[in-house]
Each structure stands twice: as structure tokens, then as C-alpha cells.
Motif scaffolding. Structure first.
Motif, mmCIF file in Angstrom:
data_model
loop_
_atom_site.group_PDB
_atom_site.id
_atom_site.type_symbol
_atom_site.label_atom_id
_atom_site.label_comp_id
_atom_site.label_asym_id
_atom_site.label_seq_id
_atom_site.Cartn_x
_atom_site.Cartn_y
_atom_site.Cartn_z
ATOM 1 N N GLU A 54 65.613 -6.490 33.465
ATOM 2 C CA GLU A 54 66.244 -5.592 32.490
ATOM 3 C C GLU A 54 65.311 -4.459 32.087
ATOM 4 N N TYR A 55 64.342 -4.113 32.972
ATOM 5 C CA TYR A 55 63.280 -3.191 32.551
ATOM 6 C C TYR A 55 63.811 -1.817 32.162
ATOM 7 N N GLU A 56 64.938 -1.388 32.748
ATOM 8 C CA GLU A 56 65.472 -0.063 32.388
ATOM 9 C C GLU A 56 65.869 0.009 30.916
ATOM 10 N N GLN A 57 66.221 -1.137 30.345
ATOM 11 C CA GLN A 57 66.631 -1.162 28.933
ATOM 12 C C GLN A 57 65.441 -1.214 27.972
ATOM 13 N N HIS A 58 64.246 -1.398 28.504
ATOM 14 C CA HIS A 58 63.051 -1.506 27.650
ATOM 15 C C HIS A 58 61.939 -0.588 28.162
ATOM 16 N N PRO A 59 62.191 0.722 28.221
ATOM 17 C CA PRO A 59 61.171 1.639 28.767
ATOM 18 C C PRO A 59 59.893 1.670 27.948
#
Length: 614
Positions: free
Chosen positions: A261-266
Motif C-alpha cells: 500500500e506504499y502509494e497511500q503512504h508517501p
């Protein structure tokens, strides 16, 4: 389109091919002697017209260098041994597919142990096959989230322990390897298929998957603190692992969830975008063992120069591939990687493609006025006209490639007597990424294949080592081989007790292979606009580079056509002897099938056939 495929070699696939053991020995001898292909038509230049010029081609393959093979058994004992099932009067065909299968009746009936099930999420009855045989099939909508890491099936992990598992490995002689040589299918290039990679998607979409069977890679391994151990990668593996403490399990699952889910936690990684992935892992409260597993066995990236974002994306790709077909992200084709190019050849041949092996091409004929290539001249002096020409890089002459800077791949292939990590089951397909032994050296990817992959004889293992070259293949890879394996000969083994625990290498070959991937078209000198260059294999683990390249070339030729569309059902194909169907004929722009002329009318018995393959 009407397709003619011409190759000066006597086997399909070029550097993607696979060989029987005797076929590989012949290939080694040919590369060590560097035999030249003679011109049968020496006065072919007289066939060139005044308004034409030529671009010479090179039929002496220079893509393989520094070939060194070693036998660690008694070679003299194999002098009078004949290969079981070999047809001595026919030329040696290296591969196991279209030609190899026709010559090897045993292959048709060979038992396929523990082949993959269909994807867990698929309930399509059409995809089910009898017995243990398996097809790669698409999933239906609403399937479970593969990122959870739950295995799609426990097949591949639950084989019954064999009687010999706890015993000493059977002693295999070189004579046995020669006698059982047709049991081997030895790939020149070592790769695995990501279960959600471009090649699997293409095999499903084009229905080429019907020609192949696959087996799960069953284990992801790591080398840490001087020993090989198995890496937990799915959710079930992590929570069942005895290697990790409860705290480590929580930390690992938290990090893997973040990568998905890295795109949601830049905000968690932006400050480290200009730093390496290894440095980023050091800030995540992960223990050294977890950092090692993630870096070398899950993301499988370089510790020295992989950026944080690239590492996170590689980790996400690994996790997304879990659970589609089994407990790891990878598949391996039965009978070897060399089956894949032959599967596409078979599909092409069913719909009219013509294949000519042992048939070299002297030059490209270029029209001076338009600058386009109009024909080729073969070694008989025969002119073959076409609209488009796809040339494999190795056939281009030195003058055409004078501005090209090639990379090299170091390869080693070993036949061993036991696995690098023994378990209750002998039938394991394992991948191990060996960290660099010294600074400045590359990591080495190791793939170990068991006999149920149909690539080696019973009680033996086939081990492939691959890395980007810094020196010769032997200099790059022998230190890794010595760390993991015993190189003692049969006579020395009794006195070297400290080496008993290591698998013994029975036979080995090292070679360097050219990596021509990623070369810009403008690097080639005087290349006509309708001539397209395809590369040989690259050093990556997967096949995405080759699939992208094929699609790019196809779209440049036919921008309005669909790349590898699903073929029409041969039973529904309308045969038209007068005019071929137009582009909007409702057959998804697939090539029209026509009845094959009889041999008396000039048809070929070996070329493509209008009848679908049985």
C-alpha cells in the motif's frame, strides 16, 4: 500475415534453447571450436541489381564466449556408453520440444509428478485437465486477494517423503549421466515465470499455454551466516516459521503490508527516495535477518545501488504474485525454459507459419532509392522478398554493430547428487540469491531443479547460476560453487570428510553469454526502417523484457493490430481458397488458414500445415 522463420542453427530458440546432455556436449564442442558456416553460394553478390546494395549478415555466432566444461567423475567409464533411446543416424537436436518430443517416445508417456493445479480462484471446468497435468488459466473476477500471501494450493509442499531422504545420496557415475542423457533438458538461459508477469498473461491471452505445463518453484532460500535456510514469504509461512521470533513476525508483516500500500503512504518513504533500499530498511526497526531476507530473497535487488522506490516496487511485485498458482510467486515450465519459444512456434505453425532450420541468410538486399529492405539472399543464392524483417542481434555483422556496447551474462550449469538444502522431499524447485562475496561483485541467482521438472535424471539435480559478468563466467561463479558444493572427484571423496555434507558436483560448464537487451535502434549502423532487431536473453530473473520487446516491434509494424490476440478455434475456421479474409473479417485479425498444397503441388511436408495440431 505470412511468416517465414529462417535459422542457420539446427534447433529452435537460439540462446533461449534447451538441450539434452549429449546435445549440450555437441553445443559446447561447437562453441569451443568456433566452427564457421560455409557459403554454399559463393557468387551470391552477382545476384544484386544495380539499384540495390547489401547489408551482410554473420552466421558465425559470437554471443557465447569462454566455454569451459568439467567432469568430476570417471569419463573413461563412459567411452562405450550409448545414450538410451538415441537415434544415431539423425542429427542431434538439442531441444526437448517440437523435434525432441518427436524423437523421444518416452517423453510422451513420462510420468509428470506434482504438476501445478489450476489457480485456486478459477472454477472454469474447461481449464481442468485429466490426471496431474495442468494448464495456466486466467482467474475469474472476485478471486481472493493474492497479496494476502495465502497459498492457492498446498501442492508442491506436500509430497510424500521418499525412502532415500534420510539416507546417503546415491552415487551417480558419469556413465549414468551419458546413458540417461535424454532425461536432461538443460537451458542455456535460466529464468522463472512470475505468476502475474507479462509472459503468463500473454500465454493465457494467446492460448499458447495449451502447449506447456508448469510446476511451482516450491522454496525461496537465503544464504546467511554461512548456511542456506528457507525464507518465509507468504502469510502462512511467516506465522508457521520457527526461524523468526513473534516480534520479528509482526515487524515483517507490518513492512510487507506497507509495501503493498506504499502509494497511500508517501510520507513514509519520500525522505529516502535518493537513498538506497538497504539504507531505508535500516530505518524500519527490522532486525538484520529480516533486512537480509527482504533485500536478497523477496525484493531480490542489489544492496549497493537499488533505490528505495525500486526496492519497494520489487517487494510489491513479489507479494502480488504470491498465491495465484501456489505458495511462491514463480512457475517453471516442465522440460525447461526452452519450451516457451517452441510453444509460440507451434501456434504460429498451426496457422501457416513456415520454419526452416539449418538455413542461413547471406545478406539483406536494400533498395538504394527508398532505403528500405526488399529481400534477403539465402545460402543457396535464393532471393526471398518480404515487407518486414526481424533479425536476431547475433546475426548482424561487426560493421553493423560497431557502435554497440554489449553487456555480458556469466552462466554456470551443474549436475549435482543432492539438494543444497535437504528436506524430507527430494522434489523441490528452489531459488537462492547469493549476496556478493566481495564488494564490487554482483549477486548470483541460483535456481535448483529436481527430476520432476523433467530437466534431469532421477536422484540428480540441475543447478543454474547466473549473474551480470565482471570477468569470465568461471572467475565470477566458481567461488560461489566452491562455497555451496563439493568439487571432489570420486577418488578424492573418501578422504575429504569435511566435504561430505555438501552436494557433490558431478559435471559443470561455465560460459559467458552476450546480453543485447536495452540497446537503442540508433546504435546499429545503416539499418533500414523496415528491419527490426530483437535481442537475446537478458540477465533478469523474469521474461518481461522479451515480452515488451516483441510487442513493441509488432506495434511498430502493425499499429492497428492487436498483439497476440486469442486465436480462432480451428474447428470454426472457414477455409477460403480464393481470397484471404479482410482485416475486419471477424476473426480478431488472426491469420487466415488455407489448405496446404500436397507435396505433388509444391507443398512442404515439414512446413506449416493447414490442419490444426492434434
Amino acid at each position: 500475415q505470412r511468416v517465414l522463420h529462417v535459422d542457420s542453427k539446427n534447433y529452435y530458440g537460439g540462446n533461449w534453447a534447451s538441450f539434452s546432455f549429449s546435445g549440450l556436449l555437441s553445443w559446447i564442442k561447437e562453441k569451443q571450436q568456433k566452427t564457421e558456416v560455409s557459403d554454399e553460394c559463393e557468387d551470391w553478390r552477382k545476384l544484386i541489381l544495380e539499384n540495390e546494395e547489401v547489408i551482410s549478415l554473420d552466421n558465425s555466432d559470437k554471443t557465447i564466449e569462454h566455454v569451459e566444461d568439467f567432469c568430476f567423475g570417471n569419463q573413461d567409464s563412459a567411452e562405450d556408453v550409448e545414450e538410451a533411446g538415441a537415434l544415431s543416424k539423425l542429427p542431434l537436436f538439442g531441444s526437448s520440444g517440437a523435434q525432441g518430443a518427436a524423437q523421444d517416445p518416452e517423453k510422451e508417456s513420462a510420468p509428470v509428478e506434482n504438476t501445478l493445479p489450476e489457480p485456486a480462484a478459477s472454477s472454469d471446468p474447461a481449464s481442468a485437465t485429466g490426471g496431474n497435468e495442468t494448464e495456466v488459466t486466467p482467474e475469474r473476477e472476485g478471486s481472493p486477494d493474492p497479496a494476502s500471501g495465502e497459498p492457492a494450493s498446498d501442492v508442491g509442499e506436500t509430497e510424500a517423503p521418499t525412502e532415500n531422504a534420510a539416507q546417503e545420496p546415491k552415487k551417480i557415475t558419469y556413465a549414468q549421466i551419458v546413458r540417461e542423457g535424454r532425461r536432461f533438458n538443460i537451458d542455456l538461459v535460466s529464468k522463472l515465470l512470475y505468476s502475474r508477469g507479462l509472459l503468463i498473461d500473454l500465454l493465457i491471452k494467446s492460448n499458447v499455454s495449451r502447449y506447456a505445463e508448469f510446476k511451482n518453484a516450491t522454496r525461496i532460500l537465503a544464504f546467511r551466516e554461512g548456511k542456506v535456510e528457507q525464507v518465509p514469504c507468504s502469510r502462512a509461512d511467516v506465522f508457521n516459521s520457527k526461524q523468526l521470533t513473534m516480534v520479528e513476525k509482526r515487524l515483517l508483516m507490518k513492512f510487507l503490508t506497507f509495501c503493498l500500500e506504499y502509494e497511500q503512504h508517501p510520507d513514509e518513504y519520500q525522505d529516502y527516495e535518493n537513498r538506497t533500499f538497504a539504507e531505508f530498511l535500516g530505518t524500519r526497526k527490522l532486525t538484520p535477518s529480516l533486512q537480509h531476507f527482504i533485500l536478497h530473497s523477496i525484493a531480490m535487488v542489489s544492496e549497493a545501488d537499488c533505490s528505495t522506490l525500486d526496492g519497494i516496487q520489487a517487494t510489491k511485485k513479489f507479494l502480488q504474485c504470491l498465491g495465484r498458482y501456489g505458495n511462491t510467486p514463480f512457475l517453471f515450465p516442465l522440460y525447461g525454459q526452452g519450451e516457451i519459444p517452441q510453444c509460440f512456434c507451434r501456434m504460429c505453425a498451426v496457422f501457416g507459419g513456415i520454419y526452416c532450420l539449418r538455413h542461413s541468410v547471406q545478406c539483406l538486399v536494400v533498395d538504394k532509392e527508398s532505403g528500405r529492405c526488399k529481400a534477403v539472399l539465402d545460402h543457396f543464392g535464393q532471393r526471398i522478398s518480404a515487407k518486414y524483417f526481424v533479425v536476431e542481434d547475433s546475426f548482424l555483422s561487426e560493421s553493423t554493430c560497431k557502435n554497440v556496447c554489449y553487456r555480458q551474462i556469466s552462466r554456470a550449469i551443474l549436475i549435482t547428487d543432492q539438494s543444497i538444502l535437504k528436506t524430507d522431499s527430494e522434489q523441490q524447485v528452489s531459488i537462492l540469491r547469493m549476496p556478493p562475496m566481495d564488494s564490487g561483485q554482483p549477486a548470483v541467482c541460483i535456481i535448483e531443479l529436481c527430476s520432476s521438472t523433467m530437466t534431469c535424471m532421477k536422484d540428480s539435480y540441475l543447478v543454474h547460476l547466473t549473474c551480470p559478468s565482471s570477468k569470465t563466467a568461471r572467475e565470477d561463479l566458481e567461488p560461489v560453487v566452491q562455497k555451496l558444493f563439493s568439487l571432489n572427484t570420486e577418488s578424492e571423496e573418501e578422504t575429504e570428510n569435511e566435504e561430505v555434507e555438501k552436494p557433490r558436483v558431478l559435471w559443470a560448464v561455465y560460459f559467458n553469454m552476450r546480453d543485447s537487451s536495452g540497446i537503442d535502434r540508433s546504435s546499429y549502423d545503416r539499418l533500414p526502417s523496415n528491419v527490426y532487431v530483437c535481442s537475446g536473453p537478458d540477465s533478469a530473473l523474469g521474461n518481461d523484457c522479451a515480452v515488451r520487446q516483441a510487442e513493441t516491434i509488432f506495434q511498430e509494424m502493425f499499429p492497428t493490430e492487436e498483439f497476440c490476440p486469442p486465436p480462432p478455434n480451428p474447428e470454426d475456421t472457414v477455409y477460403d481458397e480464393e481470397e484471404p479474409a479482410s482485416e475486419d473479417s471477424g476473426l480478431n485479425n488472426a491469420p487466415e488458414m488455407k489448405p496446404e498444397p500436397s507435396p505433388e503441388e509444391g507443398g512442404s511436408e515439414e512446413g506449416a500445415t493447414g490442419e490444426p495440431e492434434k
